[in-house]
Scaffold this active site. Structure first.
Site, mmCIF file in Angstrom:
data_model
loop_
_atom_site.group_PDB
_atom_site.id
_atom_site.type_symbol
_atom_site.label_atom_id
_atom_site.label_comp_id
_atom_site.label_asym_id
_atom_site.label_seq_id
_atom_site.Cartn_x
_atom_site.Cartn_y
_atom_site.Cartn_z
ATOM 1 C CE LYS A 109 -4.448 -0.230 6.039
ATOM 2 N NZ LYS A 109 -3.919 0.459 7.196
ATOM 3 C CG ASP A 114 -0.842 7.110 10.019
ATOM 4 O OD1 ASP A 114 -1.627 7.238 9.064
ATOM 5 O OD2 ASP A 114 -0.469 6.010 10.455
ATOM 6 N NE ARG A 158 18.400 0.677 -5.071
ATOM 7 C CZ ARG A 158 19.557 1.313 -5.312
ATOM 8 N NH1 ARG A 158 19.633 2.624 -5.165
ATOM 9 N NH2 ARG A 158 20.614 0.638 -5.693
ATOM 10 C CE1 TYR A 197 -2.116 -0.346 11.641
ATOM 11 C CE2 TYR A 197 0.203 -0.037 11.112
ATOM 12 C CZ TYR A 197 -0.971 -0.756 10.991
ATOM 13 O OH TYR A 197 -0.995 -1.874 10.216
HETATM 14 C C1 PLP Z 1 -2.719 0.111 7.913
HETATM 15 C C2 PLP Z 1 -2.183 1.326 8.552
HETATM 16 C C3 PLP Z 1 -0.829 1.640 8.477
HETATM 17 C C4 PLP Z 1 0.185 0.719 7.852
HETATM 18 O O1 PLP Z 1 0.016 0.527 6.490
HETATM 19 P P1 PLP Z 1 0.559 -0.825 5.797
HETATM 20 O O2 PLP Z 1 0.500 -0.503 4.360
HETATM 21 O O3 PLP Z 1 -0.362 -1.914 6.243
HETATM 22 O O4 PLP Z 1 1.970 -1.043 6.287
HETATM 23 C C5 PLP Z 1 -0.404 2.822 9.036
HETATM 24 N N1 PLP Z 1 -1.256 3.656 9.658
HETATM 25 C C6 PLP Z 1 -2.554 3.398 9.766
HETATM 26 C C7 PLP Z 1 -3.443 4.366 10.461
HETATM 27 C C8 PLP Z 1 -3.068 2.224 9.232
HETATM 28 O O5 PLP Z 1 -4.370 1.941 9.378
#
Ligand code: PLP
Length: 414
Positions: A227, A202, A76, A130
């Site tokens: 992403k 973010d 872990r 988001y």
């Molecule tokens: C997709 C996204 C997330 C979340 O990511 P996941 O891996 O899908 O949980 C967070 N912030 C932004 C800006 C995003 O586009």
């Protein structure tokens, strides 16, 4: 590259070399890439799969308990595959002390918020966040006695008026999801520092390559690695990178929640990371070509792309960012929901689906007016979010042109 040369590389600090060079070298420590009993080594760390780690004797077992960071302890806590990825992400953020990995971007966001907030605290959350970030604030934080106040993404230094005695943290996302407003990060950070608040961002859209958040004074930088870091639409992952001050808290909260990423996923993310620089530059070039073409079309109302002058916060983007990636939005002038659906359904080179940041283009109908509370999205024209992938720009533009022709045949229906 010999082991000793890799050791030299370990002594470089991440401000000595340019981001592209860092991308090629980061996380490749000799101890993770060497071959037992032989000089030299492999280029990329292997996939180390493990749950149980076996100890030589009880004394060895007890010694392992003291420092579990990047040490063999229990699966872990990771193996060299995860440590290498985490180290590479840390090296991309000048000023960072460490990075924790999570099974998704949402897990990274929620765990980072849990690490900085306690009952009675107030969180200032950007209104263009988001959507699942907001849901976490309302459905998890609020019942715990943590109050979230949403603020205008363009608020800048005026955020000071929202700070009260309970305010603990400011969460940013720039540009914002769906509507792409660019925030005045330095102005908000200055207010936060003056009041002893912690800032989290973010940073999924820009990545540290186009916006090194910690260098801009932000305390905690969060990525949905799903992403652009992964870049191939086949792995879910999140990361939180922070400086020395917040590192112990971020690390221990992630460990207490049992957060981790599998070695296979980390290996794929490392593979994606190596090409982040070239991919982002191509996403940028093609997305700008498509966005500029859309601006010339009579069927288009607004184009929300941070690198275009009429995007809210464009001047801040010019001042603070070193590039633009492949995600932006535009409105269909005098369109309605049915026309938007016909338009998107007519596209052949764009997939219809959530997420973004992969090599492929995507189109999505989005409705920010159902999400906002501090500000209002009043445009009557329907909004479409595009992710521009690595396809040929002329092919994408031709596809969009055909879709305009196909959807405008019947005009507005409602
Ligand atoms: C997709 C996204 C997330 C979340 O990511 P996941 O891996 O899908 O949980 C967070 N912030 C932004 C800006 C995003 O586009």
């Amino acid at each position: 590259m010999s082991s000793s040369r890799q050791d030299d590389h370990d002594h470089l600090t991440n401000t000595d070399i340019a981001p592209d060079t860092r991308l090629a070298q980061a996380g490749r420590r000799a101890e993770w890439t060497s071959i037992p009993g032989q000089p030299g080594g492999i280029v990329s760390p292997a996939v180390w799969r493990a749950s149980t780690i076996l100890y030589e004797d009880v004394a060895h077992l007890r010694a392992a308990r003291t420092d579990q960071h990047e040490r063999w302890f229990y699966g872990r806590k990771g193996t060299p595959t995860a440590w290498s990825l985490a180290d590479a992400l840390t090296e991309l953020e000048p000023g960072a002390k460490g990075t924790m990995l999570y099974p998704s971007g949402v897990a990274a966001i929620s765990c980072a918020l849990m690490a900085v907030l306690k009952p009675g605290d107030r969180l200032l959350m950007v209104d263009s966040a988001y959507d699942p970030t907001r849901t976490f604030c309302e459905k998890v934080l609020r019942p715990m006695g943590i109050d979230t106040v949403y603020y205008d993404p363009l608020i800048g230094a005026a955020i000071e008026a929202l700070v009260d005695g309970n305010t603990r943290a400011i969460f940013l996302e720039s540009p914002g999801s769906l509507t792409m407003e660019v925030q005045d990060v330095p102005a908000i950070v200055a207010v936060a520092k003056a009041h002893g608040l912690v800032t989290l961002i973010d940073n999924t859209w820009a990545t540290p390559l186009f916006f090194p958040a910690l260098s801009h004074g932000v305390d905690i930088s969060i990525l949905a690695c799903t992403k652009y870091i992964v870049g191939h639409s086949d792995v879910m992952m999140g990361s939180v990178t922070t400086h020395e001050g917040w590192w112990p808290q971020i690390q221990s909260m992630a460990w207490m929640f049992g957060q981790m990423s599998s070695p296979d996923d980390c290996w794929l993310a490392l593979r994606g990371l190596r090409t982040l620089g070239v991919r982002l530059r191509q996403h940028q070039e093609t997305a700008l070509a498509v966005a500029r073409w859309l601006k010339t079309r009579a069927e288009v109302g607004e184009v929300r792309h941070p690198a275009l002058p009429d995007c809210p916060g464009h001047d801040l983007w010019r001042r603070d960012f070193t590039g633009a990636t492949g995600l932006f939005s535009f409105t269909l002038k005098d369109g309605d929901d049915a026309m938007r659906a016909r338009f998107i359904d007519s596209l052949r080179h764009f997939g219809i689906g959530y997420s973004w940041g992969g090599f492929e283009s995507l189109a999505l109908p989005v409705d920010p007016h159902t999400i906002r509370t501090a500000t209002r999205w009043t445009a009557r024209d329907p909004l479409i979010r595009l992710h521009i992938g690595l396809e040929d720009a002329a092919d994408l533009i031709a596809d969009l042109e055909k879709a305009f022709a196909a959807c405008s045949l019947t005009g507005r229906t409602g």
